[in-house]
Design an enzyme around this catalytic site. Sequence first.
Site, PDB file in Angstrom:
ATOM      1  N   TYR A 102      75.818  44.585  57.819  1.00  0.00           N
ATOM      2  CA  TYR A 102      76.342  43.582  56.878  1.00  0.00           C
ATOM      3  C   TYR A 102      75.451  42.350  56.940  1.00  0.00           C
ATOM      4  CZ  TYR A 102      79.184  39.769  55.089  1.00  0.00           C
ATOM      5  OH  TYR A 102      79.610  38.664  54.397  1.00  0.00           O
ATOM      6  N   HIS A 103      75.057  41.829  55.770  1.00  0.00           N
ATOM      7  CA  HIS A 103      74.128  40.701  55.689  1.00  0.00           C
ATOM      8  C   HIS A 103      74.902  39.386  55.642  1.00  0.00           C
ATOM      9  CE1 HIS A 103      70.725  38.261  54.722  1.00  0.00           C
ATOM     10  NE2 HIS A 103      69.933  39.269  54.406  1.00  0.00           N
ATOM     11  N   GLY A 104      74.844  38.613  56.737  1.00  0.00           N
ATOM     12  CA  GLY A 104      75.462  37.289  56.748  1.00  0.00           C
ATOM     13  C   GLY A 104      74.676  36.309  55.898  1.00  0.00           C
TER      14      GLY A 104
END
Length: 346
Positions: free
Chosen positions: A150-152
């Site tokens: 998941y890309h913060g």
Amino acid sequence: MSHCCNESLLTEKTLNSVCMQIVENMIESISLLYYFILDETHSHYTWLVGDVLGLDPNLILEYLSLIFWPALIFLILPVVMLVLIYASALFLTVYKWRSRLHEAYHKDFWDGARHTLAVLWEAQATIWHGYDVIGLENIPKDGPALLIYYHGAIPLDMYYLIAKIYLYKKRLIHPIGDKCLFYIPGFQLLMKVFQVQPGTRESCTKLLQEGEIISIAPGGIREALFSHNYELMWNRREGFAKVALDSKAPIIPIFTKNSRQAINTLSYGHNILRSLYEKTRWPLAIYYGLFPVKLKTYIGKPILTEDSGMSPAQLSIKVHEAVELLISKHQGNSNSILMALLERFL
């Protein structure tokens, strides 16, 4: 023999010099920031008091200093001490690794640089976020793997994870980055040393077939800018699944708890900025944070692709569900910065 000893001594002195330079650079940067803020504050103060209110700025400043100077001392000194303590802890953490750094620099120049930066990131992650990794054993000691995460808002958690895997598993992750990263001034050398690349289907497949580990965030910049509550924004992307099937590499799902509580983007003006991004691909957003919240990365079990019989679409859905499961299990509905801070310090 004498030559080897002199070379070893020289390298040790170089490492000590590097450690000291790190602390000196930090102090210099803090000083420059302090004087910049002071100058900007004085300019605004002079304009407000002198031009707008028509008063003598120096006279007002003397009066205020008599009242607030004791209070300012009590506020500033703790901050200064905190910065010095933090810099000292960072220096000592780097110094603790000096023997491994010595070995790395002795083998290869860029390997030594990577080790130094990895130690710095590991130290910063530990001191500021109490960073932990659960499931590090799921990263293979050898052979290919595709890390899907998941890309913060800013993927600090992946920087930390890359550093930890490099230090403790002796493996270099090849991150696949957005093309916009390669246009940021001063980033080119960093991208080169840490093997970051835009990544085509062919190049990713080749790396995996050569036994390397690569990391991909299918949500990319869109997810970074506009996923305020940990929504996956993959838009049915299947490219990573095709790469995994072509190379027969396992896929490992990854999620870091509280990554959005550490750094996030303002939701104000979300629709306008999202519309602008979809039309122009301009990554515009207002960031806030860098809060010392607890960060904990969860590495899921590998999803095997060899002889799986799955299509790219089916595999993409399965990986999507695996990442979503990590999010719902470990983050849930908790979006509170306060709770994330409490996790860090309690």
